[in-house]
Design a protein around this motif. Sequence first.
Motif, PDB file in Angstrom:
ATOM      1  N   HIS A  21      -6.633   1.338  -6.654  1.00  0.00           N
ATOM      2  CA  HIS A  21      -6.481   0.023  -6.195  1.00  0.00           C
ATOM      3  C   HIS A  21      -7.697  -0.194  -5.128  1.00  0.00           C
ATOM      4  O   HIS A  21      -7.712   0.314  -4.314  1.00  0.00           O
ATOM      5  CB  HIS A  21      -5.121  -0.262  -5.589  1.00  0.00           C
ATOM      6  N   SER A  78       0.779  -1.404  -0.087  1.00  0.00           N
ATOM      7  CA  SER A  78      -0.057  -0.151  -0.140  1.00  0.00           C
ATOM      8  C   SER A  78       0.808   1.259   0.005  1.00  0.00           C
ATOM      9  O   SER A  78       0.406   2.447  -0.577  1.00  0.00           O
ATOM     10  CB  SER A  78      -1.037  -0.177   1.298  1.00  0.00           C
ATOM     11  N   LEU A  87      -6.075   4.416  -3.110  1.00  0.00           N
ATOM     12  CA  LEU A  87      -6.232   3.108  -2.650  1.00  0.00           C
ATOM     13  C   LEU A  87      -7.792   3.343  -1.996  1.00  0.00           C
ATOM     14  O   LEU A  87      -8.092   4.071  -1.227  1.00  0.00           O
ATOM     15  CB  LEU A  87      -5.616   2.859  -1.271  1.00  0.00           C
ATOM     16  N   ALA A 138      -0.864  -5.775  -8.288  1.00  0.00           N
ATOM     17  CA  ALA A 138      -1.415  -4.789  -8.774  1.00  0.00           C
ATOM     18  C   ALA A 138      -0.636  -3.457  -8.930  1.00  0.00           C
ATOM     19  O   ALA A 138      -0.669  -2.831 -10.012  1.00  0.00           O
ATOM     20  CB  ALA A 138      -2.760  -4.287  -8.168  1.00  0.00           C
ATOM     21  N   SER A 187       0.987   2.835  -3.469  1.00  0.00           N
ATOM     22  CA  SER A 187      -0.355   2.993  -4.166  1.00  0.00           C
ATOM     23  C   SER A 187      -0.593   4.595  -3.934  1.00  0.00           C
ATOM     24  O   SER A 187      -0.746   4.887  -2.990  1.00  0.00           O
ATOM     25  CB  SER A 187      -1.536   2.147  -3.873  1.00  0.00           C
ATOM     26  N   ASN A 194      -0.334  -2.570 -12.455  1.00  0.00           N
ATOM     27  CA  ASN A 194      -1.181  -1.303 -12.780  1.00  0.00           C
ATOM     28  C   ASN A 194      -0.752  -0.178 -11.521  1.00  0.00           C
ATOM     29  O   ASN A 194      -1.888  -0.018 -10.851  1.00  0.00           O
ATOM     30  CB  ASN A 194      -2.625  -2.039 -12.613  1.00  0.00           C
ATOM     31  N   LYS A 195       0.245   0.214 -11.464  1.00  0.00           N
ATOM     32  CA  LYS A 195       0.758   1.086 -10.621  1.00  0.00           C
ATOM     33  C   LYS A 195      -0.213   2.453 -10.495  1.00  0.00           C
ATOM     34  O   LYS A 195      -0.456   2.734  -9.533  1.00  0.00           O
ATOM     35  CB  LYS A 195       2.110   1.526 -10.658  1.00  0.00           C
ATOM     36  N   CYS A 247      -8.512  -5.985  -6.277  1.00  0.00           N
ATOM     37  CA  CYS A 247      -7.257  -6.632  -5.935  1.00  0.00           C
ATOM     38  C   CYS A 247      -7.376  -7.203  -4.344  1.00  0.00           C
ATOM     39  O   CYS A 247      -8.375  -6.756  -3.525  1.00  0.00           O
ATOM     40  CB  CYS A 247      -5.814  -6.037  -6.230  1.00  0.00           C
ATOM     41  N   LEU A 290      -2.397  -6.922  -3.682  1.00  0.00           N
ATOM     42  CA  LEU A 290      -1.862  -5.740  -4.146  1.00  0.00           C
ATOM     43  C   LEU A 290      -0.557  -5.379  -4.625  1.00  0.00           C
ATOM     44  O   LEU A 290      -0.363  -4.635  -5.513  1.00  0.00           O
ATOM     45  CB  LEU A 290      -2.232  -4.858  -2.698  1.00  0.00           C
ATOM     46  N   VAL A 300      -9.313  -2.609  -2.873  1.00  0.00           N
ATOM     47  CA  VAL A 300      -8.660  -3.611  -2.030  1.00  0.00           C
ATOM     48  C   VAL A 300      -9.445  -4.321  -1.129  1.00  0.00           C
ATOM     49  O   VAL A 300     -10.365  -3.740  -0.543  1.00  0.00           O
ATOM     50  CB  VAL A 300      -7.249  -3.181  -1.391  1.00  0.00           C
TER      51      VAL A 300
END
Length: 437
Positions: free
Chosen positions: A153, A99, A105, A144, A102, A148-149, A134, A141, A155
């Motif tokens: 996300h 995390s 999020l 991901a 990300s 797919n930065k 994800c 994650l 989650v």
Amino acid sequence: MKKIYRHKNALIYGVSISGEWVAKLLNKLKANVYIYDDDQTKLNSVSFKNSYVVYDLNEELLSQFDFLVVSPAIPLDNPYVKLAIKLNKKIFSEVEFASQFSKNLVAITGSNGKTTTVELTAKILNKKHKAVACGNNGYPLSRAILENKRAIHVVEISSFMLEHCDSFCPHVATITNIEPDHLIRHKTMQEYTRLKYSIFKNLTTRDYAVINLDDKIHSTRDCMTITYSVKHMADVHLKNGYIYLHQHKIVALNELKLKGKHNIYNVMCAIAFAYIYKVPIIKIAEAVKEFDLGAYRMQYIATINDITFINDSKSTNIASTLACVDSIKTPIILLLGGQEKGLDYTKLYSKLPKRVKNIITFGQIADKLIEQNTDFEVSKADDLSGAFNLAVSMSNPLDTIVLSPASASYDQFTNYIARGKAFNKMVYDYEKNSKNR
């Protein structure tokens, strides 16, 4: 990517899909990656690239690691986890570690509805943004982040993951609901509830909590809130058979492919996320109408000889099974069983509708389910295959045979997906044999 992890010694404790992908993330960060698992057979088959396998963990070796990334399968009372805490080692869950990388999020936890809400939220957000579902759904994650930065996300977070999430800080978070679950692991409802609420603990005034008013969920932080409710006037609410977002009519309940009251809540929650991310009303409505449940969640499989088969292997607790059964209006033969989770099944029996004509138990908790029965006809089978065959033998036309186990699968299967696949194969084999008669 953060440079603070360069050349740091990281121990991944637990061979798993999430462990594999956090290893890849750590490799990209130029950390020194070590792998350990209590199950030596898993270590023998490890294929993590640029990682070192540890076969014998002890206090001296543990002291040399800068931090640990611990699998959700490893409980807090594990001796090595307790030793790491004693040595003041930082312990991450995979989701907390990932995390950090990300920029957007969304975190969803709860006893039931997590997977559906995560997948629907991602589908709606994709109408305007790039979003990926994800986390606990099998797409870690860490993966991901690597693939797919720049996405949002979305989650799915389990209570197991939240055990090591001290610095976890999503932009938007929710608890869908809280029902008894995982009490073998967490010991008490108080601890289980505390873990669920910890998803809010790092929210700031710039972040959002999405709140289910009907489950008496509340935010524990001074953050922005969006509310939803079937019973009250909330930001997302129900009126005259329609779901509204403020004054905007989004969708009629009879237009939803998702059935059952519990799924109304899942839809409302996802709409709240869409509002935060400014998805146009017309696009929200479009996505909600298109969305259907995935495999093993109240999934219709077939109707054979006027007997309907429903696969709800995803239901691993009482509330989820009740939600499934309540959505079925025909006579039901219910297949219950699996691994012990410390649940009180008298609460299931007290709320089951009388159209449940037979219950067949199987697995580790089969005897417990029989002992806690009140006034239903209950039979026992050794395993799922035996339960299926017994259900078919006692069924009549217009009955529905439902696998909704109200328990974990790990006594006889690797996960609920494997259990669901096994049930589907039994149905298809039965259909084939019926045609050949």
